[in-house]
Structures are given as structure tokens and as C-alpha cells.
Write an enzyme that holds these catalytic residues in place. Structure first.
Site, PDB file in Angstrom:
ATOM      1  N   CYS A 251       0.797  -1.235   0.000  1.00 30.99           N
ATOM      2  CA  CYS A 251       0.000   0.000   0.000  1.00 30.99           C
ATOM      3  C   CYS A 251       0.825   1.278   0.000  1.00 30.99           C
ATOM      4  O   CYS A 251       0.717   2.101  -0.911  1.00 30.99           O
ATOM      5  CB  CYS A 251      -0.913   0.026   1.225  1.00 30.99           C
ATOM      6  SG  CYS A 251      -1.958  -1.421   1.434  1.00 30.99           S
TER       7      CYS A 251
ATOM      8  N   HIS B 271      -2.218   7.143   4.399  1.00 34.71           N
ATOM      9  CA  HIS B 271      -1.161   6.130   4.556  1.00 34.71           C
ATOM     10  C   HIS B 271       0.167   6.560   3.949  1.00 34.71           C
ATOM     11  O   HIS B 271       0.926   5.756   3.412  1.00 34.71           O
ATOM     12  CB  HIS B 271      -1.614   4.801   3.935  1.00 34.71           C
ATOM     13  CG  HIS B 271      -0.939   3.599   4.547  1.00 34.71           C
ATOM     14  ND1 HIS B 271      -0.763   2.417   3.878  1.00 34.71           N
ATOM     15  CD2 HIS B 271      -0.398   3.410   5.762  1.00 34.71           C
ATOM     16  CE1 HIS B 271      -0.155   1.542   4.647  1.00 34.71           C
ATOM     17  NE2 HIS B 271       0.086   2.117   5.799  1.00 34.71           N
TER      18      HIS B 271
END
Length: 489
Positions: A75, A129
Site C-alpha cells: 500500500c 497512509h
């Protein structure tokens, strides 16, 4: 790549490098990034189990890419490449936990900073993130301590402050900083979990404010609510919205009605996964419907992408026919579903096979905005001339590097894989970590008799990959802070 530039010259390459490309009024840009989606988990990708009629309609209204890639099988690094247009290894973004965050804006602008400079109103909804900085910024003692608490610390106020998306080109948004989190984050048993910390912001002058909803609010639904609210603004500027869903990332959680809609699937966990996809598809349908209702579809470029391949054993996704999963540089880890739709400008219902990579989005979006992104480190290519039929696909060679020992190169249809660990094919055949293949005849990247045999071709692949890795390491030495740098504030 930097051998002809001094580091100070690099720092001088600012957002002023946006060069006008066209005077026409630019369209809106809706960039939808989903999380841990398997290559084979959409109806338009051939799934007979997972029903995605709205996403299939999106594909039918534009281009569906068969050979779309991301820069990392994880990710955080994948998103770092997307947001910068520069391979994240060039600035030391090694993996989710081992990184220095993002370079400062005067060194490396982000996608929304380019688009804001081009006159766009910019929004962020969903998973950020990025930018927190983690283990690489800590001493060994600090790192050992951090590893004890990182699952909790990942969503802490300190990490939120370090992430600062509201200072990186976004005008407004609703976001959280970690990698996953519950899908019913405001239920009593989850509400005190750090992963339930959501924040809203409007402008750069004020700190983000905490965001709460009713107990049964489902994450995919309320992220879509926020996206539609952003689109509804009466501002006359063109807008860019980065909508980062977490579906279908674990934990496997879905609404009962969505699970019940998938009783044709016998495996109970696969059925929950399908329920998550039913909800995601419904919400993408809501977005497309809202654009249609407001008469915005023909003036909006919609791009749909997954951040990496599916982690098949964890969320029950499928990457058929490819070998490897999230965490591999085999096709199953980095080759992902991608759709681009802009009715009236891009062809409708067309399947394209030229290789593209997520790095290409930043220069393509800036071109759509009527500008040209110029930066000495920019790895991505402007796809717009190719997508509109005015040029050939600009990508001949693609590269990957993750965690230092997961590296690969694709040149044409030939590929070298240095994966760091062996994998198994979909039908269970063992594949060694180092392999050479021709994807045209061996898309599953099988070894042995199926592997590439031509020694000259293999040598050319290895030479190209080694040279690229050398250039990446040189750039990282200039752009990455030393391990003695202070930890995030």
C-alpha cells in the site's frame, strides 16, 4: 539520472515547472483508488462470482487496461509512487514501516500540488497512509520501542501531524492515516480503537478536526458521502478528487444485506469479500449517477485503479491467471485492474494492452489539466496522446524495486523477476524467486521448460535492471535523510 544535476538544482525545480499545454477549459478528475483488489475480481475482468455491474459500466464507457501496473506490491510505497510520479525507491520509501515519509514540497511536489497550481480545487477522501515517516527515521533503540507499539501508534495524533495531507496540496478532505481499520469504525467496540480516528480539514490554516458518524455507519458508504459532498460544491473551478477506498482490504467485514446478495458463493470468507465488493460497486454507481445527474460525466475523467495485487490468503481475492500475491513482484503482486473513462474524449468499450504504470498518472493528469509536469526525477509518462489515438504507448521498459531484494524489469513482453522468495502458481506449481519469462507466452511466469531460454535476452534484461537499480540508489543517497535524522515531530 541525477549525474547532470546538482542536488541544489533539483531543489530549485518547483511547481513553476508546470508549462502550459493547452488553453482549453480542463475537465474534472476523479481518481478512485481501491485497496488489495485481485486482478480477477471484477466482472469486466472475467469474474463469474464477483458481480460489479457499475464498475463494468464504467469500463464499458471507456478504456480497460490489461497490462496496468503499480510500482510496489504494498500500500504505502505504491501510493508514494502514485502521488509523486517518481519511483518511491528514489527517495527511500522502502515499505510501509521502513520509510522516511515524503520529500518536502520544494524538493518533490505531489499530484494535488501540481493540480492546485493548474487552478484546480483539490480534495482527499479516504486512506492517506503516506508521509508519516517510520522506522528509517529512528535510532535502533527508538526503532525497537516503536515496533512494540506501532500497531497503535500508526493512527496516533503524532503520526497524523507528521502525515500533513492538508499541507500537501489538498484544499479539503476526510481522511485517516493508517493502512486499514474497521469498516464499522464508530460502533462501541471499535470507537476507542486508534484505527477509528478520522479527520476532516478545510484549508491549511487550521488543524484537522475529529470526524464521527452514527454507530452503524459503514466506511465505504460514508467515504462516498464525503466524495459526493465535495463534488456538489458550487465552486466554479475544475476539481480533482482523490478517493481512496480501503475496500476490499482486510478485515473482512460487510453489511449483512451485501453478504446475503452473494449466497451463490459457498466459501464464507469469499462471500464476505464479495459483499464488500457489492458495497464498493454500489457506491461507485452512486458516484457515476451523481455525475450523470449534474451533467458532469463528459467533463470528468474517471480513473479506477487498485494499489497492488490481491493478498489472496488474507482477503480471499483472486489474481488469476497470474502467480504471486500482494508482497511479490510477480504479476500477481503488481499487475492490477485499471479503467479510464472520459466520454466524448476517450474511446468507449475499448480494451488496451500497452503497458502502463501508476507513475504515469501524475503527468497524464497534469496534461489533462492543460499543463505539463517537468521535474528531473519524474519517471511517469504522459499517456494522453496515446489514449486519444495520437501516439504510440510511451512505455517500453518498466521497473520495480521493493524492500531492496524484490526487483523486476519488464521490457516489451520480456521480464526478469528477482522476488526475494519463491511463489506458487494458481495451480500450485513451484516457481523460484529468480526467473526470466516472456509474458506473451508465459503470463503465469512458470519456470523450467516454460522460462525464457535466450541468454542474450536474459543478459539485456539483467543489465537494464542493474543499471536502473544503480541510478535509484544514487538518487536515494541524495534525497533520503540519514538514519540519524530526528524522528517525526
Amino acid at each position: 539520472m541525477l549525474k547532470s544535476l546538482t542536488f541544489f538544482a533539483l531543489i530549485g525545480c518547483l511547481l513553476s515547472s508546470l508549462v502550459s499545454a493547452t488553453e482549453e477549459s480542463p475537465p474534472n478528475i476523479l481518481f478512485i483508488l481501491v485497496d488489495d483488489l485481485g486482478y480477477a475480481d471484477l466482472g469486466c475482468q472475467g469474474s463469474k462470482e464477483i458481480r460489479t455491474p457499475h464498475i463494468d459500466r464504467l469500463a464499458a464507457s471507456g478504456l480497460r487496461f490489461t497490462d496496468a501496473y503499480v510500482t510496489a506490491p504494498q500500500c504505502g510505497p505504491s501510493r508514494a509512487g502514485i502521488m509523486t510520479g517518481v519511483h518511491q525507491s528514489r527517495f527511500g520509501y522502502v515499505d510501509n514501516e521502513n520509510n522516511h515519509g515524503l520529500p518536502d514540497p520544494h524538493i518533490l511536489p505531489l499530484m494535488p500540488e501540481y493540480l492546485k497550481q493548474a487552478g484546480y480545487r483539490t480534495g482527499l477522501v479516504g486512506k492517506w497512509h503516506l508521509g508519516q515517516g517510520t522506522e528509517s527515521m529512528l535510532s535502533k533503540t527508538q526503532r525497537d520501542e516503536y515496533r512494540k507499539v506501532r500497531k497503535t501508534d500508526a493512527f496516533s495524533p503524532k503520526r497524523v501531524e507528521a502525515a500533513e495531507p492538508w499541507k500537501r496540496g489538498f484544499d479539503e478532505g476526510l481522511f485517516f492515516v493508517g493502512g486499514g481499520g474497521h469498516y464499522f469504525p464508530f460502533r462501541e467496540r471499535h470507537v476507542n480503537n486508534p484505527s477509528s480516528n478520522y479527520f476532516t480539514f478545510n484549508g491549511t490554516a487550521q488543524q484537522p478536526e475529529s470526524y464521527k458518524r452514527e454507530a452503524n455507519a459503514f466506511k465505504t458508504d460514508f467515504l462516498t458521502d464525503a466524495a459526493i459532498a465535495f463534488i456538489k460544491s458550487t465552486d466554479n473551478k475544475p476539481w480533482f478528487l482523490y478517493l481512496a477506498y480501503t475496500a476490499p482490504h482486510t478485515p473482512l467485514q460487510a453489511k449483512q444485506k451485501d453478504i446475503a446478495a452473494n449466497t451463490h458463493i459457498k466459501d464464507p470468507n469469499r462471500r464476505i469479500f464479495a459483499g464488500m465488493m457489492t458495497c464498493l460497486d454500489h457506491n461507485i454507481g452512486r458516484l457515476l449517477g451523481h455525475l450523470d445527474q449534474r451533467g458532469l460525466r463528459e467533463n470528468t475523467l474517471v480513473v479506477f485503479l487498485s494499489d497492488n495485487g490481491g493478498p489472496t490468503s488474507k482477503n480471499k481475492s483472486r489474481n488469476d491467471p497470474f502467480s504471486g500475491v500482494k508482497g511479490d513482484v510477480f504479476e500477481g503482486g503488481v499487475r492490477v485492474p485499471m479503467i479510464a473513462s472520459w466520454p466524448g474524449t476517450l474511446a468507449e468499450g475499448k480494451v488496451v494492452s500497452g503497458p502502463v504504470i501508476s507513475l504515469d498518472l501524475l503527468p497524464t493528469f497534469t496534461a489533462v489539466a492543460g499543463k505539463r509536469a517537468e521535474h528531473p526525477l519524474l519517471d511517469g509518462k504522459n499517456l494522453l496522446p496515446w489514449l486519444t489515438g495520437k501516439a504510440e504507448c510511451p512505455n517500453e521498459t518498466l521497473y520495480w524495486s521493493w524492500r531492496g531484494n524484490f526487483n523486476a524489469v519488464r521490457r516489451g513482453t520480456l521480464k526478469e523477476i528477482r522476488n526475494g522468495k519463491p511463489v506458487k502458481s494458481v495451480d500450485g506449481k513451484s516457481i523460484p524467486p529468480h526467473n526470466f519469462v516472456d509474458l506473451a507466452t508465459n503470463p503465469t511466469e512458470l519456470a523450467g521448460e516454460d522460462s525464457l531460454k535466450d541468454e542474450n535476452k536474459k543478459q539485456r534484461l539483467s543489465t537494464a535492471l542493474d543499471a536502473w537499480l544503480s541510478s535509484v540508489n544514487k538518487d536515494a543517497n541524495k534525497l533520503t535523510p540519514s538514519s540519524s535524522s530526528p524522528p517525526p515531530r
